[in-house]
Design a protein around this motif. Structure first.
Motif, short mmCIF file in Angstrom:
data_model
loop_
_atom_site.label_atom_id
_atom_site.label_comp_id
_atom_site.label_asym_id
_atom_site.label_seq_id
_atom_site.Cartn_x
_atom_site.Cartn_y
_atom_site.Cartn_z
N UNK A 26 0.59 -1.22 -0.29
CA UNK A 26 0.32 -0.06 -0.33
C UNK A 26 1.22 1.52 -0.01
N UNK A 27 1.46 1.88 -0.65
CA UNK A 27 2.58 2.78 -0.58
C UNK A 27 1.86 3.25 -1.80
N UNK A 28 1.52 4.59 -0.99
CA UNK A 28 0.78 6.05 -1.87
C UNK A 28 0.91 6.54 -3.34
N UNK A 29 0.49 6.60 -4.40
CA UNK A 29 0.92 7.76 -6.02
C UNK A 29 1.69 8.20 -5.40
N UNK A 30 1.11 8.91 -4.21
CA UNK A 30 2.05 10.15 -4.14
C UNK A 30 3.64 9.92 -4.15
N UNK A 31 4.25 9.01 -3.38
CA UNK A 31 4.92 8.20 -3.13
C UNK A 31 5.96 7.24 -4.83
N UNK A 32 4.88 6.92 -5.35
CA UNK A 32 5.27 6.21 -7.15
C UNK A 32 6.21 7.22 -7.83
N UNK A 33 4.97 8.36 -7.89
CA UNK A 33 5.14 9.46 -9.44
C UNK A 33 6.94 9.83 -9.11
N UNK A 34 6.96 10.88 -7.90
CA UNK A 34 8.12 11.66 -7.11
C UNK A 34 9.44 10.57 -7.34
N UNK A 35 9.30 8.79 -6.65
CA UNK A 35 10.20 8.65 -7.29
C UNK A 35 10.99 7.65 -8.30
N UNK A 36 9.46 7.52 -9.50
CA UNK A 36 9.45 6.83 -10.82
C UNK A 36 10.51 7.79 -11.32
N UNK A 37 10.07 9.53 -11.10
CA UNK A 37 10.09 10.42 -12.09
C UNK A 37 12.12 10.27 -11.75
N UNK A 38 12.48 10.10 -10.43
CA UNK A 38 13.79 10.27 -10.30
C UNK A 38 14.42 9.13 -10.73
N UNK A 39 13.64 7.90 -11.05
CA UNK A 39 14.40 6.74 -11.72
C UNK A 39 14.18 6.23 -12.97
N UNK A 40 13.68 7.56 -13.65
CA UNK A 40 13.63 7.42 -14.74
C UNK A 40 15.36 8.92 -15.57
N UNK A 41 14.71 9.74 -14.40
CA UNK A 41 15.52 11.30 -14.88
C UNK A 41 16.66 10.65 -14.76
N UNK A 42 17.00 9.99 -13.75
CA UNK A 42 18.11 9.78 -13.32
C UNK A 42 19.11 9.01 -14.78
N UNK A 43 18.97 8.73 -15.84
CA UNK A 43 19.20 8.75 -17.03
C UNK A 43 19.40 9.79 -17.75
N UNK A 44 18.39 10.98 -17.47
CA UNK A 44 18.86 12.22 -17.90
C UNK A 44 19.80 13.10 -17.59
N UNK A 45 19.90 12.42 -16.31
CA UNK A 45 21.87 13.16 -16.21
C UNK A 45 22.87 12.24 -16.27
N UNK A 46 21.98 10.90 -16.36
CA UNK A 46 24.15 10.32 -17.14
C UNK A 46 23.84 10.51 -18.55
N UNK A 47 23.15 10.74 -19.77
CA UNK A 47 22.96 10.72 -20.39
C UNK A 47 24.44 11.39 -21.18
N UNK A 48 25.45 12.73 -20.40
CA UNK A 48 25.89 13.92 -20.72
C UNK A 48 27.37 12.73 -20.49
N UNK A 49 27.53 12.38 -19.74
CA UNK A 49 28.94 11.18 -19.08
C UNK A 49 28.53 10.33 -20.77
#
Length: 376
Positions: free
Chosen positions: A39-62
């Motif tokens: 029972x993890x809230x949607x307000x937790x899932x959305x920020x976590x997944x935004x961080x999780x996938x946007x990590x690749x945006x930060x890794x792309x220049x490398x």
């Protein structure tokens, strides 16, 4: 323009990753969590997944820098790009994810989370797939850009070469040039120097014919190019008289070597127009060519500085086009320098030996020496 291009690519990637993040967040909240009695809230899932996938945006220049640096390297470069770097990037991603999950959910102890995220989670394999998709995508994009850039350079080179040929033909066929040549011929006839008059006519005919023929070829034999240059110089010698002397040091075994057409004539013309013609002294042009291992070394020099010792800079168009022509054909495997010295103006060229049997081979790679193109 380059920054705008990569900013646009990053914006597209950010939009795609955001869509994936929101999709995964809703999928976990509505599908996976109920099935797993979590029972993890949607307000937790959305920020976590935004961080999780946007990590690749930060890794792309490398990843981009790694592709640029290691893609064309030897085996060690491939090992770094396709083995070591993905392991490091994926491990860091999973460790950060484990720390965030532990800090916000207290789901498991951090050691267990890290172990599970790296060694026992399907997300590590997903990360590897994402890494290779980004790396391959960057590689394809860079290859396309390089191809387009080469096409543009080829188009520019063809345009400049066409303009240069027209310019040379215009100079050679200029009414004043034709008038002066015919005036010289008539003077020779009046002096009953018919043999010299016939020689001028033959050189004019040979010059016009070879200019038309060589303009359609990508390569010509060095001997043919020298024949063209000699026809040009014979006409100039008659015009300038004793003020122009020409010396040749041409090895016999270079006649069959293939070179780009109109490679030498601009250098010789440069010496006459901006050196000998503007100098009050007698001038000497020396042309030398020899083999040195697998390279053809050419030297064109004069003993005049122009304008009574003051160098005439001019626009440098002819010499720049020669340089661009060599750059397109031989890439970095050539040397071309043009510089003023105390004794006169010196052009030096060094290009790979190309003959009919090996015209597609470029065995030696040399870094281009600094060039000081000053007069034309």
């Amino acid at each position: 323009m380059k920054n705008e291009y990569y900013t646009r690519l990053l914006a597209i990637e950010a939009a795609a990753l955001t869509v994936i993040a929101l999709t995964v967040a809703f999928q976990h909240y509505f599908v996976f969590d109920p099935g797993a009695n979590q029972n993890f809230s949607l307000l937790w899932h959305i920020p976590f997944n935004l961080f999780y996938w946007h990590y690749w945006l930060l890794a792309t220049p490398l990843i981009f820098k790694a592709v640029k640096r290691f893609e064309n390297k030897a085996i060690y470069g491939k090992a770094v790009l396709y083995f070591l770097l993905p392991l490091v990037v994926v491990a860091l991603h999973q460790v950060l994810s484990a720390v965030i999950i532990y800090g916000f959910l207290d789901f498991l102890d951090v050691e267990t989370l890290v172990y599970k995220r790296i060694f026992r989670s399907q997300w590590a394999w997903v990360d590897l797939v994402v890494y290779f998709v980004i790396a391959v995508g960057i590689n394809i994009t860079e290859s396309q850009k390089k191809y387009q850039s080469e096409e543009i350079e080829l188009w520019k080179l063809k345009s400049e070469l066409a303009a240069a040929r027209l310019k040379r033909l215009k100079n050679q066929f200029h009414p004043h040039f034709v008038f002066n040549t015919f005036n010289t011929i008539s003077t020779l006839i009046l002096k009953r120097e018919k043999e010299k008059a016939v020689e001028v006519i033959e050189n004019m005919r040979s010059l016009f014919k070879k200019a038309a023929e060589e303009g359609t070829n990508k390569f010509v034999a060095f001997g043919e190019e020298m024949s063209f240059v000699k026809s040009y110089l014979q006409i100039e010698k008659i015009r300038l008289g004793k003020r122009l002397e020409v010396e040749y040091e041409i090895d016999k075994d270079v006649s069959s070597v293939l070179i780009p057409p109109f490679l030498l004539q601009p250098l010789v013309e440069n010496s006459i127009r901006h050196g000998i013609s503007k100098s009050g002294d007698d001038g000497v042009i020396r042309i030398s060519a020899k083999r040195n291992n697998n390279r053809l070394e050419i030297r064109v020099e004069d003993n005049c500085q122009g304008n009574n010792g003051v160098q005439t800079k001019g626009s440098g168009v002819g010499l720049k086009i020669v340089d661009r022509q060599l750059s397109y054909i031989f890439k970095d495997d050539y040397v071309f320098s043009a510089e003023q010295t105390q004794k006169g103006f010196v052009n030096r060229l060094s290009i790979p030996i190309i003959e009919k049997k090996n015209r597609n081979e470029n065995k030696n790679r040399h870094d281009r020496e600094p060039k000081s193109i000053a007069r034309d």
